[in-house]
Scaffold this active site. Sequence first.
Site, mmCIF file in Angstrom:
data_model
loop_
_atom_site.group_PDB
_atom_site.id
_atom_site.type_symbol
_atom_site.label_atom_id
_atom_site.label_comp_id
_atom_site.label_asym_id
_atom_site.label_seq_id
_atom_site.Cartn_x
_atom_site.Cartn_y
_atom_site.Cartn_z
ATOM 1 N N SER A 130 3.342 -1.891 -3.165
ATOM 2 C CA SER A 130 3.525 -3.287 -3.549
ATOM 3 C C SER A 130 3.365 -3.389 -5.055
ATOM 4 O O SER A 130 2.523 -2.688 -5.647
ATOM 5 C CB SER A 130 2.492 -4.175 -2.859
ATOM 6 O OG SER A 130 2.499 -5.475 -3.407
ATOM 7 N N TYR A 180 -6.830 -5.475 -1.127
ATOM 8 C CA TYR A 180 -5.442 -5.044 -0.963
ATOM 9 C C TYR A 180 -4.905 -4.405 -2.241
ATOM 10 O O TYR A 180 -4.301 -3.318 -2.204
ATOM 11 C CB TYR A 180 -4.572 -6.241 -0.567
ATOM 12 C CG TYR A 180 -3.113 -5.896 -0.365
ATOM 13 C CD1 TYR A 180 -2.711 -5.130 0.726
ATOM 14 C CD2 TYR A 180 -2.134 -6.342 -1.262
ATOM 15 C CE1 TYR A 180 -1.382 -4.810 0.919
ATOM 16 C CE2 TYR A 180 -0.802 -6.027 -1.065
ATOM 17 C CZ TYR A 180 -0.432 -5.261 0.015
ATOM 18 O OH TYR A 180 0.894 -4.943 0.197
#
Length: 245
Positions: free
Chosen positions: A140, A163
């Site tokens: 990501s 995350y």
Amino acid sequence: MKSALVTGANKGIGFEVARQLAQKGMYVYLGSRQVENGLEAIDQLKAEGINNVEAIQLDITNEESVKEARIEIGKKTKSLDILINNAGIYGGYPQSAFDATIEQFKEAYNVNVYGVVRVTQAFIDLLKKSSEPRIVNVSSSQGSITLHSDPSYKYYDYKGVVYLSSKAALNMYTVVLAYELKDTNFKINAVCPGYTKTDFNGHRGPGSVEDAGKRIVKYALMDRDGPTGKFFSEENNPETGEIPW
């Protein structure tokens, strides 16, 4: 027929990647933590006329499950051409540097980092037998330290320490893995599919799974002149795709 393994492939982006690879003539193993969910995904694809697919029980957080998946796939093929490390989790809330718990970090890293390591190490021998092995680690742009230290980055205020740090760790694993295999036919890259509307984010993302799948498949099917050891996010860089680590 070339073969591919996609982790977390029973739904969302992983399912779409499996579909697109199968449509391009690959034999695709759909890794699914719950085999029942994988079989349902296979039924859906076969209803679309896609038959070159197979469900594999694969819980990337479980060493024995990974080993069993390697044994099972090894019975069916002598080599593996593509590995898509797609399975991932967000890690729950809160994600503040002050409030996120150690248990959150452990859970997220067990999937997003250790799971990728487990699967890659388990299947590297089959990948080495391919003439053009490819590994795509689904990352990501949120894992880019450079972007997240830049106030002009469009997601600068979307901070989540669990995350983001897990994806940054995954990115470093990608860099080292590509380096150690730089003198081979391997092409290994980290690819951000973009902010996509899936269960992962409560369907808040604006992007489609079709576009996300295309971005990943593009790097899975690169020719010998393609890049390796790079980080790509076409959402953030539509021209060349490459973004900073």
